[in-house]
Design a protein around this motif. Structure first.
Motif, PDB file in Angstrom:
ATOM      1  N   SER A  51     -34.821   0.387 -29.016  1.00  0.00           N
ATOM      2  CA  SER A  51     -34.062   1.077 -27.979  1.00  0.00           C
ATOM      3  C   SER A  51     -32.738   0.362 -27.775  1.00  0.00           C
ATOM      4  CB  SER A  51     -34.849   1.135 -26.666  1.00  0.00           C
ATOM      5  OG  SER A  51     -34.987  -0.162 -26.092  1.00  0.00           O
ATOM      6  N   ALA A  52     -31.805   1.074 -27.152  1.00  0.00           N
ATOM      7  CA  ALA A  52     -30.491   0.518 -26.848  1.00  0.00           C
ATOM      8  C   ALA A  52     -29.979   1.161 -25.572  1.00  0.00           C
ATOM      9  CB  ALA A  52     -29.518   0.773 -27.999  1.00  0.00           C
ATOM     10  N   GLY A  53     -28.993   0.525 -24.973  1.00  0.00           N
ATOM     11  CA  GLY A  53     -28.476   1.034 -23.713  1.00  0.00           C
ATOM     12  C   GLY A  53     -29.274   0.510 -22.539  1.00  0.00           C
ATOM     13  N   VAL A  54     -29.299   1.263 -21.461  1.00  0.00           N
ATOM     14  CA  VAL A  54     -30.004   0.823 -20.262  1.00  0.00           C
ATOM     15  C   VAL A  54     -31.027   1.870 -19.835  1.00  0.00           C
ATOM     16  CG1 VAL A  54     -28.092  -0.583 -19.444  1.00  0.00           C
ATOM     17  CG2 VAL A  54     -28.236   1.820 -18.721  1.00  0.00           C
ATOM     18  N   SER A  55     -32.068   1.389 -19.192  1.00  0.00           N
ATOM     19  CA  SER A  55     -33.100   2.269 -18.672  1.00  0.00           C
ATOM     20  C   SER A  55     -32.648   2.954 -17.382  1.00  0.00           C
ATOM     21  CB  SER A  55     -34.381   1.470 -18.407  1.00  0.00           C
ATOM     22  OG  SER A  55     -35.406   2.307 -17.926  1.00  0.00           O
ATOM     23  N   LYS A  56     -31.775   2.253 -16.632  1.00  0.00           N
ATOM     24  CA  LYS A  56     -31.286   2.786 -15.364  1.00  0.00           C
ATOM     25  C   LYS A  56     -29.882   2.271 -15.128  1.00  0.00           C
ATOM     26  CE  LYS A  56     -32.747   3.367 -10.538  1.00  0.00           C
ATOM     27  NZ  LYS A  56     -33.798   3.031  -9.543  1.00  0.00           N
ATOM     28  N   LEU A  57     -28.980   3.147 -14.708  1.00  0.00           N
ATOM     29  CA  LEU A  57     -27.606   2.728 -14.461  1.00  0.00           C
ATOM     30  C   LEU A  57     -27.560   1.617 -13.420  1.00  0.00           C
ATOM     31  CD1 LEU A  57     -25.619   6.108 -14.387  1.00  0.00           C
ATOM     32  CD2 LEU A  57     -25.871   4.489 -16.285  1.00  0.00           C
ATOM     33  N   GLY A  58     -26.715   0.637 -13.666  1.00  0.00           N
ATOM     34  CA  GLY A  58     -26.585  -0.484 -12.738  1.00  0.00           C
ATOM     35  C   GLY A  58     -27.538  -1.616 -13.008  1.00  0.00           C
ATOM     36  N   GLN A  59     -28.432  -1.440 -13.980  1.00  0.00           N
ATOM     37  CA  GLN A  59     -29.374  -2.479 -14.347  1.00  0.00           C
ATOM     38  C   GLN A  59     -29.203  -2.810 -15.827  1.00  0.00           C
ATOM     39  OE1 GLN A  59     -33.356  -1.482 -13.098  1.00  0.00           O
ATOM     40  NE2 GLN A  59     -32.714  -0.986 -11.002  1.00  0.00           N
ATOM     41  N   SER A  60     -29.779  -3.929 -16.250  1.00  0.00           N
ATOM     42  CA  SER A  60     -29.558  -4.385 -17.625  1.00  0.00           C
ATOM     43  C   SER A  60     -30.714  -4.099 -18.566  1.00  0.00           C
ATOM     44  CB  SER A  60     -29.277  -5.893 -17.628  1.00  0.00           C
ATOM     45  OG  SER A  60     -30.385  -6.603 -17.074  1.00  0.00           O
TER      46      SER A  60
END
Length: 415
Positions: free
Chosen positions: A89-98
């Protein structure tokens, strides 16, 4: 991208840009509702191999990072090929979190549901309970269907039925249906629809063409298939799905939606970017939504693992007898659509034909499911949109091309 590539864009309900104030963030897919929902199993806890942890396929990890960099919030990817299975996976699971998206998190699938629905219908054909060229009206007489519409036409989108999420009329003008995108959908996203209600809405509109004379993708066909399955078996669509496909294949992360509005267990969040009535751009988390709007044509929650399991089993001959699988895989008409599957020729650089169905619920998510003809090489993915201004409708073709290039084309461009 041309229609022959059959990317996620194919599952758009052919919706024009009615207003620039509506951000096009999803494909119009046909989802399933109204059926009883089975109990949700615990999140998939099967151990992930070292390869599946993303440690030996740097080209795939780079590909999904490149995709995120185009403007998506996150990507979950799973491939199975001669080198084994890999998930990352890549990116974030939730905006504002890492935190990255979980590699086997749950997501709203959209029209990836259609091949499963078609498989249920064809299993009933194999059992002699349905005739593939019988009129659907013979089984559902109270709907008042055109007697010329057969089960085959329903599955290959040649029925001519109006698409209840909106369709074009004979003059090429857009005729609205149930809002399936943008702010109109957002304001109504927890409304519950019944499958028969959706079909009757479609039947209240004139047919798009005479049955069997043309081909147009319509969610109505697969909601009608849901009603057919329930009438013939005497059981809910959800129970038949569980009994015939999910339980035998061990697809523990897949759920028929019904009125469910919450993704169970680990999942990535998807977002809708839209303009409000004052013309201001806003971003809203749409991880919670009621997808009964698309009953029978895409209302599933699933995982990349489960979708890989399904498409591999289907094309490997484990779900249908060979003659009916051959019918399912046979492309028809201008769309090159079989009975619930897109048939796509990637060209000589990529070894030719793949079978696929992509999809998306109204907003926030996109799903990819590809396989070689024998089911031994597969690619399944979930995409989530974020707060970027980029139009997902324009991004998805680039996403698909990038992933096909890495997995099916040995790093070469398709064609």
């Amino acid at each position: 991208m041309s229609e022959s590539l059959h990317t996620v864009k194919n599952d758009r309900a052919r919706t024009p840009r009615v207003s620039r104030r509506v951000a096009v963030t999803a494909l119009a897919a046909a989802l399933l509702a109204g059926a009883a929902t089975p109990a949700v199993a615990a999140a998939d806890s099967r151990p992930v191999s070292k390869a599946a942890a993303g440690q030996d396929r740097p080209e795939l990890q780079k590909a999904i990072q490149d995709i995120v960099d185009l403007g998506l919030a996150g990507v979950q990817l799973r491939v199975h090929d001669e080198r084994g299975e890999w998930a990352g996976s890549a990116g974030v699971s939730k905006l504002g979190q890492s935190a990255k998206p979980p590699t086997n998190g749950r997501f709203w699938t959209g029209s990836v549901n259609k091949p499963l629905t078609a498989t249920l219908v064809l299993q009933l054909v194999a059992e002699g309970k349905i005739g593939l060229d019988d009129p659907v009206a013979d089984y559902l007489p109270k709907l008042g269907l055109d007697q010329r519409i057969t089960v085959r036409m329903m599955l290959q989108h040649t029925s001519g039925l109006f698409n209840y999420t909106g369709d074009f009329d004979a003059d090429g003008k857009w005729e609205t249906g149930i809002p399936g995108m943008g702010k109109e959908w957002l304001d109504n996203r927890f409304h519950s629809y019944q499958p028969e209600e959706l079909v009757r809405l479609a039947l209240s509109k004139p047919a798009r063409f005479e049955p069997g004379t043309d081909q147009r993708y319509a969610n109505t066909n697969y909601t009608l298939a849901l009603l057919l399955i329930e009438k013939v078996t005497g059981r809910s669509y959800a129970k038949e799905m569980e009994r015939r496909i999910l339980r035998p294949l061990g697809m523990r992360g897949t759920v028929v939606l019904g009125d469910r509005t919450q993704l169970p267990g680990p999942h990535a969040h998807g977002y809708l970017r839209y303009q409000d009535d004052a013309g201001q751009w806003k971003v809203v988390d749409v991880s919670r939504q009621n997808d009964s709007l698309l009953a029978g044509a895409g209302a599933l929650i699933s995982t990349t693992q489960d979708l890989q399991t399904f498409i591999s089993a289907l094309l490997g001959g484990k779900l249908l007898p060979a003659p009916l699988l051959a019918e399912m895989r046979k492309p028809y008409g201008k769309l090159g659509y079989g009975l619930g599957l897109w048939v796509q020729d990637l060209g000589p650089n990529c070894g030719g034909i793949v079978y696929q169905h992509n999809g998306s619920p109204p907003a926030g998510y996109g799903t990819l499911m590809y396989s070689s003809p024998d089911g031994k090489k597969t690619l399944t993915a979930s995409l989530t949109t974020g707060d970027a201004a980029a139009d997902p409708a324009a991004l998805y073709p680039k996403v698909v091309e990038r992933l096909l290039k890495e997995e099916f084309c040995n790093g070469k461009a398709a064609g």
